[in-house]
Scaffold this motif. Structure first.
Motif, PDB file in Angstrom:
ATOM      1  N   GLY A   1     -15.203   0.500 -22.752  1.00  0.00           N
ATOM      2  CA  GLY A   1     -16.493   1.343 -22.670  1.00  0.00           C
ATOM      3  C   GLY A   1     -16.831   1.571 -21.357  1.00  0.00           C
ATOM      4  N   ILE A   2     -16.062   1.583 -20.320  1.00  0.00           N
ATOM      5  CA  ILE A   2     -16.073   1.548 -18.740  1.00  0.00           C
ATOM      6  C   ILE A   2     -15.370   2.914 -18.325  1.00  0.00           C
ATOM      7  CG2 ILE A   2     -16.150   0.515 -16.804  1.00  0.00           C
ATOM      8  CD1 ILE A   2     -15.813  -2.103 -18.334  1.00  0.00           C
ATOM      9  N   ASP A   3     -15.829   3.754 -17.605  1.00  0.00           N
ATOM     10  CA  ASP A   3     -15.220   4.889 -17.026  1.00  0.00           C
ATOM     11  C   ASP A   3     -14.340   4.386 -15.882  1.00  0.00           C
ATOM     12  OD1 ASP A   3     -14.111   7.226 -16.426  1.00  0.00           O
ATOM     13  OD2 ASP A   3     -16.176   8.075 -15.639  1.00  0.00           O
ATOM     14  N   LEU A   4     -13.191   3.829 -16.309  1.00  0.00           N
ATOM     15  CA  LEU A   4     -12.047   3.647 -15.232  1.00  0.00           C
ATOM     16  C   LEU A   4     -11.506   4.461 -14.684  1.00  0.00           C
ATOM     17  CD1 LEU A   4     -11.178  -0.171 -16.498  1.00  0.00           C
ATOM     18  CD2 LEU A   4     -12.918   0.676 -15.034  1.00  0.00           C
ATOM     19  N   LEU A   5     -11.311   5.715 -15.531  1.00  0.00           N
ATOM     20  CA  LEU A   5     -10.528   6.838 -14.926  1.00  0.00           C
ATOM     21  C   LEU A   5     -11.056   7.529 -13.766  1.00  0.00           C
ATOM     22  CD1 LEU A   5      -8.087   8.632 -15.460  1.00  0.00           C
ATOM     23  CD2 LEU A   5      -9.677  10.196 -16.801  1.00  0.00           C
ATOM     24  N   HIS A   6     -12.517   7.496 -13.909  1.00  0.00           N
ATOM     25  CA  HIS A   6     -13.008   8.164 -12.736  1.00  0.00           C
ATOM     26  C   HIS A   6     -13.751   7.110 -11.543  1.00  0.00           C
ATOM     27  CE1 HIS A   6     -13.608  11.630 -15.644  1.00  0.00           C
ATOM     28  NE2 HIS A   6     -13.724  12.233 -14.460  1.00  0.00           N
TER      29      HIS A   6
ATOM     30  N   GLN B   1      -2.959  -6.947 -12.672  1.00  0.00           N
ATOM     31  CA  GLN B   1      -2.691  -5.776 -11.741  1.00  0.00           C
ATOM     32  C   GLN B   1      -2.491  -4.433 -12.495  1.00  0.00           C
ATOM     33  OE1 GLN B   1      -1.787  -5.956  -7.911  1.00  0.00           O
ATOM     34  NE2 GLN B   1      -3.695  -7.267  -8.585  1.00  0.00           N
ATOM     35  N   LEU B   2      -3.754  -4.020 -13.075  1.00  0.00           N
ATOM     36  CA  LEU B   2      -3.672  -2.807 -13.951  1.00  0.00           C
ATOM     37  C   LEU B   2      -3.285  -1.722 -13.034  1.00  0.00           C
ATOM     38  CD1 LEU B   2      -4.866  -1.591 -16.553  1.00  0.00           C
ATOM     39  CD2 LEU B   2      -6.746  -1.311 -15.594  1.00  0.00           C
ATOM     40  N   SER B   3      -2.489  -0.890 -13.373  1.00  0.00           N
ATOM     41  CA  SER B   3      -1.800   0.355 -12.543  1.00  0.00           C
ATOM     42  C   SER B   3      -1.545   1.369 -13.470  1.00  0.00           C
ATOM     43  CB  SER B   3      -0.674  -0.285 -11.655  1.00  0.00           C
ATOM     44  OG  SER B   3       0.422  -0.545 -12.748  1.00  0.00           O
ATOM     45  N   TRP B   4      -1.500   2.711 -12.993  1.00  0.00           N
ATOM     46  CA  TRP B   4      -1.328   4.085 -13.729  1.00  0.00           C
ATOM     47  C   TRP B   4      -2.654   4.494 -14.134  1.00  0.00           C
ATOM     48  CZ3 TRP B   4       2.898   6.929 -13.032  1.00  0.00           C
ATOM     49  CH2 TRP B   4       4.111   6.273 -12.563  1.00  0.00           C
ATOM     50  N   ASN B   5      -2.640   5.837 -14.025  1.00  0.00           N
ATOM     51  CA  ASN B   5      -3.931   6.660 -14.654  1.00  0.00           C
ATOM     52  C   ASN B   5      -4.172   6.336 -15.970  1.00  0.00           C
ATOM     53  OD1 ASN B   5      -1.545   8.164 -14.713  1.00  0.00           O
ATOM     54  ND2 ASN B   5      -2.826  10.108 -14.750  1.00  0.00           N
ATOM     55  N   PHE B   6      -3.059   6.472 -16.834  1.00  0.00           N
ATOM     56  CA  PHE B   6      -3.139   6.372 -18.260  1.00  0.00           C
ATOM     57  C   PHE B   6      -3.574   5.104 -18.667  1.00  0.00           C
ATOM     58  CE2 PHE B   6       1.477   6.239 -17.089  1.00  0.00           C
ATOM     59  CZ  PHE B   6       1.872   5.126 -17.344  1.00  0.00           C
TER      60      PHE B   6
ATOM     61  N   THR C   1       0.873  -1.272   0.112  1.00  0.00           N
ATOM     62  CA  THR C   1       0.052   0.081  -0.033  1.00  0.00           C
ATOM     63  C   THR C   1       0.977   1.154  -0.080  1.00  0.00           C
ATOM     64  OG1 THR C   1      -0.231  -0.174   2.326  1.00  0.00           O
ATOM     65  CG2 THR C   1      -1.967  -1.102   1.277  1.00  0.00           C
ATOM     66  N   ALA C   2       2.090   1.256   0.313  1.00  0.00           N
ATOM     67  CA  ALA C   2       2.893   2.239   0.411  1.00  0.00           C
ATOM     68  C   ALA C   2       3.149   2.924  -0.857  1.00  0.00           C
ATOM     69  CB  ALA C   2       4.286   1.934   1.308  1.00  0.00           C
ATOM     70  N   LEU C   3       3.195   2.040  -2.008  1.00  0.00           N
ATOM     71  CA  LEU C   3       3.021   2.457  -3.329  1.00  0.00           C
ATOM     72  C   LEU C   3       1.873   2.975  -3.998  1.00  0.00           C
ATOM     73  CD1 LEU C   3       5.173  -0.559  -4.768  1.00  0.00           C
ATOM     74  CD2 LEU C   3       6.053   1.606  -3.823  1.00  0.00           C
ATOM     75  N   TYR C   4       0.853   3.136  -3.468  1.00  0.00           N
ATOM     76  CA  TYR C   4      -0.445   3.356  -3.980  1.00  0.00           C
ATOM     77  C   TYR C   4      -0.254   4.886  -4.463  1.00  0.00           C
ATOM     78  CZ  TYR C   4      -3.126  -0.567  -2.344  1.00  0.00           C
ATOM     79  OH  TYR C   4      -3.511  -1.875  -2.255  1.00  0.00           O
ATOM     80  N   GLY C   5       0.392   5.691  -4.122  1.00  0.00           N
ATOM     81  CA  GLY C   5       0.513   7.260  -4.423  1.00  0.00           C
ATOM     82  C   GLY C   5       1.326   7.365  -5.553  1.00  0.00           C
ATOM     83  N   ASN C   6       2.024   6.261  -6.089  1.00  0.00           N
ATOM     84  CA  ASN C   6       3.292   6.580  -7.095  1.00  0.00           C
ATOM     85  C   ASN C   6       2.555   6.323  -8.435  1.00  0.00           C
ATOM     86  OD1 ASN C   6       4.733   6.618  -4.957  1.00  0.00           O
ATOM     87  ND2 ASN C   6       5.954   4.652  -5.345  1.00  0.00           N
ATOM     88  N   TYR C   7       1.196   5.973  -8.800  1.00  0.00           N
ATOM     89  CA  TYR C   7       0.642   5.577 -10.185  1.00  0.00           C
ATOM     90  C   TYR C   7      -0.095   6.656 -10.682  1.00  0.00           C
ATOM     91  CZ  TYR C   7       2.320   1.043  -8.383  1.00  0.00           C
ATOM     92  OH  TYR C   7       2.903   0.028  -7.963  1.00  0.00           O
ATOM     93  N   CYS C   8       0.183   7.892 -10.422  1.00  0.00           N
ATOM     94  CA  CYS C   8      -0.404   9.077 -10.760  1.00  0.00           C
ATOM     95  C   CYS C   8       0.466   9.921 -11.716  1.00  0.00           C
ATOM     96  CB  CYS C   8      -1.204   9.986 -10.011  1.00  0.00           C
ATOM     97  SG  CYS C   8      -2.007  11.565 -10.456  1.00  0.00           S
ATOM     98  N   ASP C   9       0.253   9.773 -13.170  1.00  0.00           N
ATOM     99  CA  ASP C   9       1.089  10.838 -13.799  1.00  0.00           C
ATOM    100  C   ASP C   9       0.455  11.937 -14.160  1.00  0.00           C
ATOM    101  OD1 ASP C   9       2.690  11.771 -15.865  1.00  0.00           O
ATOM    102  OD2 ASP C   9       2.490  10.202 -17.355  1.00  0.00           O
ATOM    103  N   PRO C  10       0.914  13.120 -13.494  1.00  0.00           N
ATOM    104  CA  PRO C  10       0.138  14.327 -13.682  1.00  0.00           C
ATOM    105  C   PRO C  10       0.511  15.070 -15.013  1.00  0.00           C
ATOM    106  CG  PRO C  10       2.238  14.480 -12.271  1.00  0.00           C
ATOM    107  CD  PRO C  10       1.929  13.226 -12.662  1.00  0.00           C
ATOM    108  N   ALA C  11       1.190  14.608 -15.704  1.00  0.00           N
ATOM    109  CA  ALA C  11       1.448  15.040 -17.366  1.00  0.00           C
ATOM    110  C   ALA C  11       0.323  14.710 -18.137  1.00  0.00           C
ATOM    111  CB  ALA C  11       2.856  14.606 -17.630  1.00  0.00           C
ATOM    112  N   GLN C  12      -0.524  13.688 -17.640  1.00  0.00           N
ATOM    113  CA  GLN C  12      -1.720  13.270 -18.624  1.00  0.00           C
ATOM    114  C   GLN C  12      -2.599  14.379 -18.629  1.00  0.00           C
ATOM    115  OE1 GLN C  12      -1.424  10.819 -20.621  1.00  0.00           O
ATOM    116  NE2 GLN C  12       0.466  10.405 -19.457  1.00  0.00           N
ATOM    117  N   PRO C  13      -3.337  14.897 -19.643  1.00  0.00           N
ATOM    118  CA  PRO C  13      -4.261  16.044 -19.758  1.00  0.00           C
ATOM    119  C   PRO C  13      -5.434  15.736 -18.901  1.00  0.00           C
ATOM    120  CG  PRO C  13      -4.207  14.955 -21.817  1.00  0.00           C
ATOM    121  CD  PRO C  13      -3.113  14.295 -20.927  1.00  0.00           C
TER     122      PRO C  13
END
Length: 224
Positions: free
Chosen positions: A133-138, A118-123, A89-101
């Protein structure tokens, strides 16, 4: 008399199988006897609708080989389907790439590893969600609360993402490049070419065992 060819599953106009999954529920239970109850066979079968060509092309032998290859890698990623979410769980904050629009609308710590691959990262959540066809980003939590969605993300990766390799997992098996290239598509240099031979062997061992359960052959070029 010539050998009788292996039966080919009934196909629709696109060449995709119209009969049930080549892995029976009993075989699935044999592969994953201690799995987390979240990973249901029904969820897996329902997820096949997202990519009907998965484990259904190339004849029965190849279709079963692809199912074994996918499930062997899933087995390795989740420790025999015991884990739904990333352990550390210590890694949970590591998977947001803020460079994505589109940023990380579910929160900076919401895109950790989930599901059979083990799908990871916002992109990746965005790309997978758009494809399915699923809103997985939100709503990334769907990958840990809906078994069909979870399996769909695993099959999405297998069918569409070559990682750092040349082929997707699907292409590696169906086009007979070998299980080695399926491993490369998932973990590339982290394991292949001397990166971590023990992990490679673990995947190969499970693949061969699953091929035995499905009564198919593993083909050639197993280890990367």
């Amino acid at each position: 008399m010539p050998d009788t060819p292996a039966p080919v599953p009934p196909q629709d106009a696109t060449g995709s199988a119209t009969q049930p999954f080549v892995v029976s529920e009993a075989q699935f239970d044999q592969m994953f006897p201690s799995r987390n109850s979240f990973y249901t066979y029904a969820g897996l079968v329902d997820a096949l609708k997202a990519y009907p060509e998965f484990a259904s092309t190339g004849g029965e032998e190849v279709a079963k080989r692809e199912a074994a290859a996918f499930l062997a890698n899933v087995d390795h990623e989740t420790l025999n389907l015991q884990y739904v979410t990333e352990i550390n769980t210590a890694l949970y904050g590591n998977y947001c790439d803020p460079a994505q629009p589109y940023g990380c609308p579910a929160g900076n710590d919401a895109y950790f590893g989930r599901g059979p691959i083990q799908l990871s990262w916002n992109f990746n959540y965005k790309t997978a969600g758009d494809a399915l066809g699923i809103d997985l980003l939100h709503h990334p939590e769907l990958v840990e609360t809906d078994a069909s969605v979870a399996w769909q993300t695993g099959i999405w990766y297998w069918m569409t993402q070559p990682g750092e390799g040349e082929f997707t997992g699907h292409e590696a098996i169906v086009d007979e490049h070998g299980f080695a290239e399926a491993i490369r598509a998932i973990n590339g240099p982290l394991e292949c070419d001397g990166g971590n031979p023990r992990q490679v062997q673990s995947r190969v061992d499970r693949f061969v065992a699953f091929c035995d359960i499905l009564e198919t052959t593993p083909g050639h070029h197993l280890s990367c």
